[in-house]
Design an enzyme around this catalytic site. Sequence first.
Site, PDB file in Angstrom:
ATOM      1  N   CYS A 343       0.837  -1.204   0.000  1.00 51.01           N
ATOM      2  CA  CYS A 343       0.000   0.000   0.000  1.00 51.01           C
ATOM      3  C   CYS A 343       0.875   1.259   0.000  1.00 51.01           C
ATOM      4  O   CYS A 343       1.494   1.570  -1.009  1.00 51.01           O
ATOM      5  CB  CYS A 343      -0.976  -0.030   1.174  1.00 51.01           C
ATOM      6  SG  CYS A 343      -2.361   1.112   0.974  1.00 51.01           S
ATOM      7  N   HIS A 451      -3.625  -5.511   1.286  1.00 46.74           N
ATOM      8  CA  HIS A 451      -3.349  -5.840   2.681  1.00 46.74           C
ATOM      9  C   HIS A 451      -3.762  -7.292   2.922  1.00 46.74           C
ATOM     10  O   HIS A 451      -4.775  -7.756   2.406  1.00 46.74           O
ATOM     11  CB  HIS A 451      -4.136  -4.922   3.618  1.00 46.74           C
ATOM     12  CG  HIS A 451      -3.653  -3.514   3.621  1.00 46.74           C
ATOM     13  ND1 HIS A 451      -2.439  -3.144   4.146  1.00 46.74           N
ATOM     14  CD2 HIS A 451      -4.234  -2.372   3.162  1.00 46.74           C
ATOM     15  CE1 HIS A 451      -2.278  -1.835   4.013  1.00 46.74           C
ATOM     16  NE2 HIS A 451      -3.352  -1.348   3.420  1.00 46.74           N
TER      17      HIS A 451
END
Length: 509
Positions: A343, A451
């Site tokens: 991310c 994630h």
Amino acid sequence: MELEAKLHEIKKPIMVLGTSSGAGKSLTVTAICRILKNLGEEPIPFKGQNMSNNAWVDWEGGEMAYSQALQAFACGINPAAEMNPILLKPQGNSISEVIHLGKSIGTTTAKNYYKDWFTPGWEVIKKSLKSIYEGNPNCRLIIEGAGSPVEMNLIHRDLTNLRVAKYLNANCILVTDIERGGVFAQIIGTLELMKPEEKKLIKGIIINRFRGDLSLFEDGKKWIENKTQIPVVGIIPWLNDSFPPEDSLDLIEKKSLSKNPEIKVGIIKLPSISNFSDFDPLENEETIFIEWIRKSQNLSKYDFIILPGSKQTIKDQIFLENSGLSKDIRDYSKNKGNIVGICGGLQMLGTTLEDPYFKEGSKNYSEQKIKGIGLLPLKTTFFKKKLTRQIKSKSIWPCQSEINGFEIHNGQTVLDEIQSSLKINPIFEDSDLGWYKENNKGGTIAGTYIHGIFENDSWREHYINLIRKSKNLPTLNKKSISYKEKRQFIIDNLANEFHKHLNLKSFLS
């Protein structure tokens, strides 16, 4: 009908309060959830307000604290944002992002939050409680408090502790951490600061993290019970580090579990690190040792480096540049280094970061557009709207396998055409979820928006074997227990340890 009128019909909730932050509330709730599930009940976790950058995304795309998601797993149910209706995500300088029922609704300072957000926050909490009970009339809520319930300067604006306990007339357990010392003062002080009607809700006390022979605390137990007229319902022994950390502070202090490490992993300790639960699967790998990197250094001792997620990507990239870590990472990549960015970490590995709406920590116009580390030909622009969603995809590299996870980010990342000579390849069939590049001298630079990527067993095992091959280590072909099964095993062990030392009978009437 309003929930207040139906409280006599519901199973009595159990609420876990603490004498301080870090007393053990989260793990106690997790353990109780699994204990009650095993007893045939229908437990559901709840925390009215949580402050954390360690988040989860439910199947509706709603953000919630990871600790409540873990508690939902302990209950054997899917996490849902209504289990944590208010999530505050700190951004630094006393500013937090405010999330109601999974959706971001703005930012606020601490001062303005208590002034402007209290009433709407309480309404959101009541709405969530009503929704949970309407959908699950036979459930028993297991509620987690926050910090101390008697912070006297904030108690009139406390949405998470005694206000919820009184609203639901919950049976409350007060948890204290004997490892830190001073439990007698903590217990007595906490109870003395409560109003009589609040103190009556406390039906039991738990002494957490006791080291040594439990019988040695028998005199202390009697003293507490005589002084407070409240039973000590549990003395929980100190459990080793095999259980999940409760917050970021616990994580940073946690030591790697590996006894025979063959692979050494360095994780960059960003000032605004988020979603550190991404690394739990690696913590549980027997051959991996994890170390946190806090300052500039030669990184060559690590077999791979991870750049984690960030709540303030611009701010953290400036930190990397000013601290010298950006240069360290670039030097590492030139020396056959392997790097994974997740991310915000993916975004920082790119060439350019642009923050036109001041969403990611840029303080002024000079910081609105900055250079990234420059290892992947990608540029990221941060927009006002956040993307939160569950992901189902298929990986192309380092193996072909089904992938599950979730996204939480404001940034949109595209190929930097100016740097297009740096050839990159998609990691997944959905090409905008991640990219990788092989170095000429060996090693790979990879970044993904997913994630939970390391929770995917096949992907994790193939990536680890890629690293092992680069070290001339034999391939691990074991068909080990999946990480998600192992997580359930860890929760079972936690519940079993608590069940041995915790008397819940009086709470189940």
